[in-house]
Design a protein around this motif. Structure first.
Motif, mmCIF file in Angstrom:
data_model
loop_
_atom_site.group_PDB
_atom_site.id
_atom_site.type_symbol
_atom_site.label_atom_id
_atom_site.label_comp_id
_atom_site.label_asym_id
_atom_site.label_seq_id
_atom_site.Cartn_x
_atom_site.Cartn_y
_atom_site.Cartn_z
ATOM 1 N N GLU A 89 16.105 -47.814 -37.065
ATOM 2 C CA GLU A 89 17.107 -47.263 -37.976
ATOM 3 C C GLU A 89 16.475 -46.358 -39.021
ATOM 4 N N GLU A 90 15.418 -46.824 -39.670
ATOM 5 C CA GLU A 90 14.800 -46.033 -40.736
ATOM 6 C C GLU A 90 14.173 -44.752 -40.198
ATOM 7 N N ALA A 91 13.596 -44.808 -39.002
ATOM 8 C CA ALA A 91 12.920 -43.636 -38.441
ATOM 9 C C ALA A 91 13.855 -42.725 -37.647
ATOM 10 N N GLY A 92 15.109 -43.144 -37.467
ATOM 11 C CA GLY A 92 16.092 -42.264 -36.835
ATOM 12 C C GLY A 92 16.017 -42.197 -35.322
ATOM 13 N N LEU A 93 15.835 -43.339 -34.674
ATOM 14 C CA LEU A 93 15.718 -43.358 -33.212
ATOM 15 C C LEU A 93 16.952 -42.774 -32.533
ATOM 16 N N GLU A 94 18.129 -43.177 -32.967
ATOM 17 C CA GLU A 94 19.349 -42.693 -32.320
ATOM 18 C C GLU A 94 19.516 -41.186 -32.525
ATOM 19 N N THR A 95 19.147 -40.697 -33.697
ATOM 20 C CA THR A 95 19.205 -39.252 -33.947
ATOM 21 C C THR A 95 18.270 -38.507 -33.005
ATOM 22 N N ALA A 96 17.075 -39.046 -32.811
ATOM 23 C CA ALA A 96 16.116 -38.421 -31.896
ATOM 24 C C ALA A 96 16.685 -38.351 -30.488
#
Length: 206
Positions: A89-96
């Motif tokens: 969540e913090e590193a933005g996996l879904e965004t990636a």
């Protein structure tokens, strides 16, 4: 073997890095056969040479095993992401994953590498890619024009900061489209950036 074609094979973007399972490697070996040529690239894809007539069958088998398959050659490569060490969540996996879905496989004058880092540590070296994305708290900075090869390697330059999660895929695809429309022949992306200038790219893509 007859006429052949290269495909690019990669695991899904996930925490921990580019992780293949033993079953996936076994599937690759089984479906492509003992005569196939398999190359590990510098951008986290396996290039696999397969018979053209069996392409659909092989791609379906690889995808069924959980792998992603893209065109090889002059296209935007699948997103070169970090290991998401700060958590999904913090590193933005879904965004990636959303960005990857938007860009991977787009035909381009020369191959395009897009790097993604979930924090400012930049362990995926996004500033050495054609386009680099760095997550900064709740927004993203986008860099362009990096070049890792040769004695004249240069870091990418900041194009825009503060891009929202919702805006990010569109910003990246606009940059790629602008490059496709305005590159001179097979002009490399970093040379294109130098020729066109950050200002013009910003005016047309943001």
């Amino acid at each position: 073997m007859g006429e052949t074609i290269k495909i690019a094979v990669t695991p899904v973007i996930q925490g921990g890095g580019s992780l293949f399972t033993p079953e996936q490697f076994a599937t690759i070996g089984k479906v492509v056969g003992t005569d196939a040529k398999i190359e590990m690239t510098s951008f986290k894809q396996l290039y696999v040479e397969i018979p053209l007539e069996r392409r659909e069958e092989i791609v379906a088998s690889l995808q069924q095993s959980g792998l992603e398959v893209y065109p090889a050659g002059f296209v935007t490569k699948s997103l070169i992401a970090c290991n998401f060490c700060k958590g999904a969540e913090e590193a933005g996996l879904e965004t990636a994953r959303i960005v990857n879905k938007a860009i991977a496989g787009i035909e381009t004058p020369t191959p395009i590498k897009v790097g993604y880092a979930g924090c400012a540590l930049g362990t995926s070296e996004p500033l050495l890619k054609d386009i680099g994305i760095v997550k900064m708290r709740n927004t993203f900075d986008v860099y362009i024009g990096g070049e890792a090869k040769g004695l004249k390697a240069v870091p990418a330059k900041l194009l825009v900061s503060g891009v929202s999660e919702e805006e990010l895929p569109q910003v990246i695809t606009k940059i790629i489209s602008f490059y496709k429309e305005n590159a001179k022949g097979k002009e490399k992306f970093n040379r294109f950036v130098d020729r066109i200038t950050l200002e013009k790219i910003s005016a047309n893509c943001l």
